[in-house]
Write a protein that holds these residues in place. Structure first.
Motif, PDB file in Angstrom:
ATOM      1  N   GLY A  28       0.810  -1.209   0.000  1.00 14.19           N
ATOM      2  CA  GLY A  28       0.000   0.000   0.000  1.00 14.19           C
ATOM      3  C   GLY A  28       0.842   1.256   0.000  1.00 14.19           C
ATOM      4  O   GLY A  28       2.064   1.220   0.025  1.00 14.19           O
ATOM      5  N   ILE A  29       0.132   2.375  -0.019  1.00 14.29           N
ATOM      6  CA  ILE A  29       0.793   3.671  -0.024  1.00 14.29           C
ATOM      7  C   ILE A  29       1.066   4.108   1.415  1.00 14.29           C
ATOM      8  O   ILE A  29       0.330   3.747   2.334  1.00 14.29           O
ATOM      9  CB  ILE A  29      -0.036   4.739  -0.761  1.00 14.29           C
ATOM     10  CG1 ILE A  29      -1.381   4.985  -0.058  1.00 14.29           C
ATOM     11  CG2 ILE A  29      -0.235   4.347  -2.218  1.00 14.29           C
ATOM     12  CD1 ILE A  29      -2.115   6.207  -0.544  1.00 14.29           C
ATOM     13  N   PRO A  30       2.129   4.867   1.640  1.00 13.99           N
ATOM     14  CA  PRO A  30       2.422   5.321   3.007  1.00 13.99           C
ATOM     15  C   PRO A  30       1.517   6.479   3.418  1.00 13.99           C
ATOM     16  O   PRO A  30       1.361   7.456   2.691  1.00 13.99           O
ATOM     17  CB  PRO A  30       3.882   5.765   2.927  1.00 13.99           C
ATOM     18  CG  PRO A  30       4.136   6.042   1.488  1.00 13.99           C
ATOM     19  CD  PRO A  30       3.178   5.218   0.702  1.00 13.99           C
ATOM     20  N   ARG A  47      -3.729  -0.051   1.287  1.00  8.79           N
ATOM     21  CA  ARG A  47      -4.073  -0.217  -0.123  1.00  8.79           C
ATOM     22  C   ARG A  47      -5.126   0.820  -0.493  1.00  8.79           C
ATOM     23  O   ARG A  47      -5.947   1.218   0.348  1.00  8.79           O
ATOM     24  CB  ARG A  47      -4.596  -1.633  -0.378  1.00  8.79           C
ATOM     25  CG  ARG A  47      -3.512  -2.691  -0.243  1.00  8.79           C
ATOM     26  CD  ARG A  47      -3.970  -4.094  -0.678  1.00  8.79           C
ATOM     27  NE  ARG A  47      -5.362  -4.388  -0.462  1.00  8.79           N
ATOM     28  CZ  ARG A  47      -5.868  -4.934   0.651  1.00  8.79           C
ATOM     29  NH1 ARG A  47      -5.093  -5.237   1.661  1.00  8.79           N
ATOM     30  NH2 ARG A  47      -7.161  -5.174   0.739  1.00  8.79           N
ATOM     31  N   LEU A  48      -5.111   1.276  -1.721  1.00  8.38           N
ATOM     32  CA  LEU A  48      -6.052   2.304  -2.161  1.00  8.38           C
ATOM     33  C   LEU A  48      -7.495   1.889  -1.907  1.00  8.38           C
ATOM     34  O   LEU A  48      -8.324   2.694  -1.486  1.00  8.38           O
ATOM     35  CB  LEU A  48      -5.823   2.635  -3.639  1.00  8.38           C
ATOM     36  CG  LEU A  48      -4.512   3.362  -3.929  1.00  8.38           C
ATOM     37  CD1 LEU A  48      -4.249   3.431  -5.425  1.00  8.38           C
ATOM     38  CD2 LEU A  48      -4.525   4.751  -3.313  1.00  8.38           C
ATOM     39  N   ASP A  58      -4.030   8.199  -8.927  1.00 10.95           N
ATOM     40  CA  ASP A  58      -2.648   8.586  -8.650  1.00 10.95           C
ATOM     41  C   ASP A  58      -2.564   8.968  -7.176  1.00 10.95           C
ATOM     42  O   ASP A  58      -3.129   9.987  -6.762  1.00 10.95           O
ATOM     43  CB  ASP A  58      -2.247   9.767  -9.523  1.00 10.95           C
ATOM     44  CG  ASP A  58      -0.851  10.281  -9.231  1.00 10.95           C
ATOM     45  OD1 ASP A  58      -0.102   9.639  -8.450  1.00 10.95           O
ATOM     46  OD2 ASP A  58      -0.495  11.344  -9.781  1.00 10.95           O
ATOM     47  N   PRO A  59      -1.886   8.168  -6.353  1.00 11.76           N
ATOM     48  CA  PRO A  59      -1.866   8.453  -4.917  1.00 11.76           C
ATOM     49  C   PRO A  59      -1.199   9.778  -4.557  1.00 11.76           C
ATOM     50  O   PRO A  59      -1.481  10.342  -3.506  1.00 11.76           O
ATOM     51  CB  PRO A  59      -1.098   7.278  -4.314  1.00 11.76           C
ATOM     52  CG  PRO A  59      -0.424   6.593  -5.435  1.00 11.76           C
ATOM     53  CD  PRO A  59      -1.149   6.964  -6.684  1.00 11.76           C
ATOM     54  N   THR A  60      -0.354  10.314  -5.442  1.00 15.32           N
ATOM     55  CA  THR A  60       0.293  11.589  -5.133  1.00 15.32           C
ATOM     56  C   THR A  60      -0.696  12.750  -5.213  1.00 15.32           C
ATOM     57  O   THR A  60      -0.398  13.838  -4.740  1.00 15.32           O
ATOM     58  CB  THR A  60       1.492  11.862  -6.060  1.00 15.32           C
ATOM     59  OG1 THR A  60       1.041  11.923  -7.405  1.00 15.32           O
ATOM     60  CG2 THR A  60       2.562  10.791  -5.888  1.00 15.32           C
ATOM     61  N   GLY A  91       6.083  12.321  -0.280  1.00 13.89           N
ATOM     62  CA  GLY A  91       7.541  12.357  -0.371  1.00 13.89           C
ATOM     63  C   GLY A  91       8.143  10.979  -0.228  1.00 13.89           C
ATOM     64  O   GLY A  91       9.044  10.591  -0.977  1.00 13.89           O
ATOM     65  N   LEU A  92       7.632  10.193   0.724  1.00 16.61           N
ATOM     66  CA  LEU A  92       8.114   8.821   0.903  1.00 16.61           C
ATOM     67  C   LEU A  92       7.712   7.949  -0.280  1.00 16.61           C
ATOM     68  O   LEU A  92       8.480   7.108  -0.737  1.00 16.61           O
ATOM     69  CB  LEU A  92       7.572   8.219   2.199  1.00 16.61           C
ATOM     70  CG  LEU A  92       8.122   8.815   3.491  1.00 16.61           C
ATOM     71  CD1 LEU A  92       7.431   8.191   4.696  1.00 16.61           C
ATOM     72  CD2 LEU A  92       9.615   8.639   3.586  1.00 16.61           C
ATOM     73  N   LEU A  93       6.517   8.165  -0.784  1.00 19.40           N
ATOM     74  CA  LEU A  93       6.039   7.407  -1.945  1.00 19.40           C
ATOM     75  C   LEU A  93       6.919   7.691  -3.164  1.00 19.40           C
ATOM     76  O   LEU A  93       7.350   6.772  -3.865  1.00 19.40           O
ATOM     77  CB  LEU A  93       4.579   7.768  -2.242  1.00 19.40           C
ATOM     78  CG  LEU A  93       3.911   7.066  -3.405  1.00 19.40           C
ATOM     79  CD1 LEU A  93       3.863   5.565  -3.173  1.00 19.40           C
ATOM     80  CD2 LEU A  93       2.505   7.615  -3.609  1.00 19.40           C
ATOM     81  N   GLU A  94       7.223   8.960  -3.409  1.00 19.76           N
ATOM     82  CA  GLU A  94       8.070   9.328  -4.540  1.00 19.76           C
ATOM     83  C   GLU A  94       9.481   8.792  -4.371  1.00 19.76           C
ATOM     84  O   GLU A  94      10.113   8.358  -5.330  1.00 19.76           O
ATOM     85  CB  GLU A  94       8.074  10.841  -4.723  1.00 19.76           C
ATOM     86  CG  GLU A  94       6.747  11.354  -5.220  1.00 19.76           C
ATOM     87  CD  GLU A  94       6.593  12.861  -5.155  1.00 19.76           C
ATOM     88  OE1 GLU A  94       7.460  13.538  -4.539  1.00 19.76           O
ATOM     89  OE2 GLU A  94       5.593  13.368  -5.696  1.00 19.76           O
TER      90      GLU A  94
END
Length: 99
Positions: A28-30, A47-48, A58-60, A91-94
Motif C-alpha cells: 500500500g501507499i504510506p 491499499r487504495l 494517482d496516490p500523489t 515524499g516517501l512514496l516518490e
C-alpha cells in the motif's frame, strides 16, 4: 496534496524509519495515521481500496481528507484497530518510486 518531502520528519519522528518497520505493513501507499483506540500516530501502509479510492488513482494527488479509515495492527492496543489518515506521505512514496 500532502507532502513530507521537505520536512523529513514529523514531530521528531523519523517517517522513513517508521515506513521501513514491519509494523507499517508491506503493501500500500504510506500514510501518517492515528489509531482510534490509543491515539498513537504512526506511518502505515494502506491499499487504495482500503481507504475507499479507485485502484487506478494517482496516490500523489490524494489528500488525507479524501481517504477513509482503515484497519491495521496497533501493537500498543494489541490487535487490529481503525486508523484515521492524517497525511498521505507523497515524499516517501516518490522516494520509493525513485522520483
Amino acid at each position: 496534496m500532502s507532502t513530507d518531502a521537505d520536512r523529513g520528519d514529523r514531530d521528531g519522528r523519523d517517517l522513513a524509519a517508521e515506513l521501513a518497520s514491519a509494523a507499517a505493513g508491506q503493501v500500500g501507499i504510506p500514510v501518517d495515521a492515528i489509531c482510534v483506540g490509543c491515539g498513537r500516530t504512526r506511518v502505515k501502509r494502506a491499499r487504495l481500496e482500503e481507504i475507499d479510492q479507485h485502484p487506478q488513482v494517482d496516490p500523489t494527488s490524494l489528500e488525507a481528507t479524501d481517504c477513509t479509515s482503515f484497519k491495521h495492527v496497533c501493537y500498543r492496543c494489541g490487535g487490529a484497530t481503525w486508523w484515521n489518515p492524517i497525511a498521505v506521505l507523497t515524499g516517501l512514496l516518490e522516494r520509493e518510486r525513485g522520483e
